[in-house]
Design an enzyme around this catalytic site. Structure first.
Site, PDB file in Angstrom:
ATOM      1  CG  MET A  32      23.098   4.333  -3.618  1.00 58.70           C
ATOM      2  SD  MET A  32      24.735   3.557  -3.311  1.00 58.70           S
ATOM      3  CE  MET A  32      24.012   1.946  -3.254  1.00 58.70           C
ATOM      4  CB  ALA A  34      18.539   1.060  -9.523  1.00 58.66           C
ATOM      5  CD  GLN A  37       6.135  -0.414  -5.756  1.00 57.48           C
ATOM      6  OE1 GLN A  37       5.601   0.105  -4.707  1.00 57.48           O
ATOM      7  NE2 GLN A  37       6.242   0.059  -7.027  1.00 57.48           N
ATOM      8  CG  HIS A  39      14.202   3.448  -3.733  1.00 54.12           C
ATOM      9  ND1 HIS A  39      14.810   2.473  -4.857  1.00 54.12           N
ATOM     10  CD2 HIS A  39      15.335   3.508  -3.192  1.00 54.12           C
ATOM     11  CE1 HIS A  39      15.929   2.049  -4.672  1.00 54.12           C
ATOM     12  NE2 HIS A  39      16.501   2.666  -3.636  1.00 54.12           N
ATOM     13  N   GLY A 153      15.292   3.525   4.986  1.00 50.11           N
ATOM     14  CA  GLY A 153      14.497   2.040   5.024  1.00 50.11           C
ATOM     15  C   GLY A 153      15.128   1.197   6.350  1.00 50.11           C
ATOM     16  CD  GLN A 154      11.723   0.064  10.578  1.00 43.51           C
ATOM     17  OE1 GLN A 154      11.019  -0.718  10.074  1.00 43.51           O
ATOM     18  NE2 GLN A 154      11.672   0.693  11.548  1.00 43.51           N
ATOM     19  CD  GLN A 159      21.845   3.445   4.715  1.00 46.26           C
ATOM     20  OE1 GLN A 159      22.801   2.995   4.009  1.00 46.26           O
ATOM     21  NE2 GLN A 159      20.641   3.289   4.289  1.00 46.26           N
ATOM     22  CB  VAL A 182       8.718  -2.273   0.394  1.00 51.63           C
ATOM     23  CG1 VAL A 182       7.816  -2.762  -0.799  1.00 51.63           C
ATOM     24  CG2 VAL A 182       8.232  -0.823   0.804  1.00 51.63           C
ATOM     25  CB  SER A 191      17.272  -5.459  -2.659  1.00 51.63           C
ATOM     26  OG  SER A 191      18.667  -4.957  -3.008  1.00 51.63           O
TER      27      SER A 191
HETATM   28  P1  AMP Z   1      19.592   2.642  -1.724  1.00 51.28           P
HETATM   29  O1  AMP Z   1      19.150   3.234  -3.149  1.00 51.28           O
HETATM   30  O2  AMP Z   1      19.876   1.126  -1.714  1.00 51.28           O
HETATM   31  O3  AMP Z   1      20.824   3.372  -1.195  1.00 51.28           O
HETATM   32  O4  AMP Z   1      18.153   2.636  -0.822  1.00 51.28           O
HETATM   33  C1  AMP Z   1      17.920   3.967  -0.604  1.00 51.28           C
HETATM   34  C2  AMP Z   1      16.914   3.804   0.475  1.00 51.28           C
HETATM   35  O5  AMP Z   1      16.014   3.263   0.343  1.00 51.28           O
HETATM   36  C3  AMP Z   1      17.607   3.554   1.807  1.00 51.28           C
HETATM   37  O6  AMP Z   1      17.201   4.225   3.111  1.00 51.28           O
HETATM   38  C4  AMP Z   1      17.021   2.095   1.772  1.00 51.28           C
HETATM   39  O7  AMP Z   1      16.829   1.669   3.486  1.00 51.28           O
HETATM   40  C5  AMP Z   1      15.790   2.168   1.205  1.00 51.28           C
HETATM   41  N1  AMP Z   1      15.292   1.091   0.870  1.00 51.28           N
HETATM   42  C6  AMP Z   1      15.785   0.040   0.052  1.00 51.28           C
HETATM   43  N2  AMP Z   1      15.224  -1.126  -0.223  1.00 51.28           N
HETATM   44  C7  AMP Z   1      14.047  -0.947   0.761  1.00 51.28           C
HETATM   45  C8  AMP Z   1      12.939  -1.837   0.955  1.00 51.28           C
HETATM   46  N3  AMP Z   1      12.686  -3.097   0.519  1.00 51.28           N
HETATM   47  N4  AMP Z   1      12.001  -1.428   1.872  1.00 51.28           N
HETATM   48  C9  AMP Z   1      11.896  -0.244   2.463  1.00 51.28           C
HETATM   49  N5  AMP Z   1      13.114   0.765   2.080  1.00 51.28           N
HETATM   50  C10 AMP Z   1      14.197   0.216   1.347  1.00 51.28           C
END
Ligand code: AMP
Length: 521
Positions: A32, A34, A37, A39, A153-154, A159, A182, A191
């Site tokens: 999404m 923004a 690390q 991502h 990401g875990q 999800q 991460v 996040s």
């Molecule tokens: P988002 O932009 O929040 O939808 O996240 C996009 C992807 O990045 C998703 O698969 C998340 O699980 C992953 N992600 C977000 N934060 C982290 C993190 N700290 N470590 C690893 N993967 C992440």
């Protein structure tokens, strides 16, 4: 790097890719925006695994509920594009909601509804409709891009489990690749929402990680009762009253069913508000024995070393060669032509393979059963030897065996060698070794082996050239290319005997167990 803002642009880019003379694998990283690390780690992993990397940036309105932060969600496209460029991304797909959903968003769109049991827990309880929104947009992205692999990401464990179920249930051909969470230096999971936190809240937010660590420590000490582990997290969270927990739950990481106790593996997950910001985090608790993954180029001595390490540490040598032989045996047994990929694929759903350590005094490194029939000897027949490489090269066979190997991984206690064990088969392995030797050394060893087999002499130069060529092929092949995991320890065996190498790995194994125990203390 291409910036694609329309579905037509994306199609055009993909059509061009598919028309390229050499087949190109595609990795998709849905985000999404923004970017941070977390991502970046997904993108780096996708870069390692694929010829082309596509990142999607889309703040999906369908997954936000009324009163959630859709309008405030950070949007930083130009900075995101810069990061993608620096990370070697090939294309960024950044549509608007109107581009992706047309006018239908207001009127209602067809949606993908995950199994209710998977949304009845954790975040699903507090965010009705959220995972339907996620499943819908991810299905659209997978349909549009048709990637070989998609990276998640875990950190967002619910999800991830839902999406793994989604691709199985809807027969989507992309592989979902889970990537580790991460964290900041103090443990806080990175996040996009962390940027909402004031400096004081940022400080307080680390208590989520501390709570999970306290429970992980109790688990390491033998506590398996779900309620005790949950109470442990709650007690730590309660030390910072500004942090308001929404849930602390223990579930099975794949099915998401609640667990009263952990038999093999559990997912301990937490959500809490810190000020106005809602944060989530989780920790896997595994009561399984360790896994050793040994990868490396051909001729570095992997299989001999892996067998000896397994014997020394009383672990199971997960003999993938024997597994491929067992399928080949079944194919021949059923009178199927091993070249007939479709007929072979039809056999695959009903083959269940089981392995155990080989009996001392026999020449077989492992005992093996297929559908409860022992085939330890039968798989060594000349007919199986003749056809095994044809069967092993078929993608469906590989996929089935990968599943069966990963089932062994649930209980651990194994050593496995190959080209992508530490990256694809057991990315969770406690010890990853990348076993190498210089081309010269491998050529010398090969020459010695050939001489021992009374083979006519071949020059060192010719052997070195052949090894070089094999290395190149192995690292660029489409199926299971040779990959060194980021956290693998490289061990060069030049000038070392097999005994030396085994001793080094056994030492590293004990070291890694001690390190894990110290972290848990
Ligand atoms: P988002 O932009 O929040 O939808 O996240 C996009 C992807 O990045 C998703 O698969 C998340 O699980 C992953 N992600 C977000 N934060 C982290 C993190 N700290 N470590 C690893 N993967 C992440």
């Amino acid at each position: 790097m291409q910036l694609l803002k329309t579905v037509e642009g994306l199609h055009c880019y993909l059509v061009r890719l598919r028309a390229a003379p050499a087949a190109q694998t595609v990795g998709l990283v849905p985000t999404m925006g923004a970017l941070h690390q977390g991502h970046a780690s997904l993108i780096q992993r996708a870069r390692q695994d694929n010829d082309q990397v596509v990142v999607s940036i889309f703040v999906n309105p369908l997954q936000f509920g009324p009163g959630e932060d859709l309008d405030q969600y950070p949007r930083t496209l130009s900075e995101d594009l810069r990061q993608c460029h620096d990370l070697g991304v090939d294309a960024v797909f950044a549509p608007t909601a109107a581009v992706l959903y047309g006018d239908s968003l207001e009127a209602g769109v067809t949606q993908v509804v995950p199994p209710p049991a998977m949304t009845a827990c954790l975040c699903g309880r507090f965010r009705p409709g959220h995972f339907t929104g996620v499943a819908t947009v991810v299905t659209k992205l997978l349909n549009l891009v048709q990637p070989d692999r998609a990276y998640f990401g875990q950190k967002d464990a619910q999800q991830l489990a839902i999406l793994q179920q989604l691709v199985r249930d809807l027969n989507i051909a992309s592989q979902i690749v889970p990537c580790p969470t991460v964290r900041e230096a103090d443990g806080l999971a990175v996040s996009s929402r962390n940027r909402y936190l004031s400096p004081q809240e940022r400080q307080q937010a680390t208590v989520l990680y501390q709570g999970l660590q306290a429970a992980a420590q109790r688990f390491q000490q033998g506590e398996c009762q779900g309620q005790v582990l949950i109470d442990t997290v709650q007690a730590v969270l309660a030390t910072v009253p500004a942090v308001r927990p929404q849930y602390v739950e223990l579930v099975h990481p794949q099915t998401l069913t609640p667990l009263w106790q952990i038999d093999t593996v559990g997912l301990l997950a937490v959500a809490a508000h810190v000020g106005q910001t809602r944060l989530i985090d989780n920790w896997w608790l595994r009561s399984r024995r360790p896994i050793i993954a040994i990868d490396g180029p051909a001729g570095a001595g992997k299989s001999t070393v892996a067998r000896r390490v397994a014997q020394t540490l009383d672990l199971l040598y997960l003999d993938s060669g024997a597994m491929y032989r067992a399928i080949t045996w079944l194919v021949l047994q059923r009178g199927i032509d091993p070249q007939d990929e479709v007929a072979v694929a039809e056999v695959i759903p009903d083959c269940e393979i089981r392995l155990a350590a080989g009996e001392p005094g026999t020449p077989f490194p492992s005992r093996i059963w297929i559908n409860d029939q022992e085939v330890t000897r039968a798989i060594r027949s000349p007919a199986v030897t003749q056809h095994v490489s044809t069967v092993a090269a078929q993608p469906m066979v590989r996929q089935r065996l990968l599943q069966q190997q990963q089932v062994h991984g649930v209980h651990g206690g194994i050593v496995m060698e190959g080209r992508d064990i530490g990256t694809q088969v057991f990315p969770q392995a406690e010890l990853k070794i990348f076993l190498t030797a210089s081309v010269q050394e491998r050529a010398r060893r090969r020459q010695r082996d050939l001489a021992a087999q009374q083979h006519p002499p071949v020059s060192l130069e010719d052997l070195a050239q052949a090894i070089d060529e094999r290395d190149r092929k192995d690292s660029t092949r489409r199926v299971a290319p040779l990959q060194q995991a980021d956290d693998a320890i490289e061990l060069c065996t030049d000038g070392l005997t097999i005994d030396d190498v085994v001793a080094k790995i056994v030492h590293l194994y004990h070291q890694s167990l001690n390190a894990a125990a110290t972290t848990a203390d």
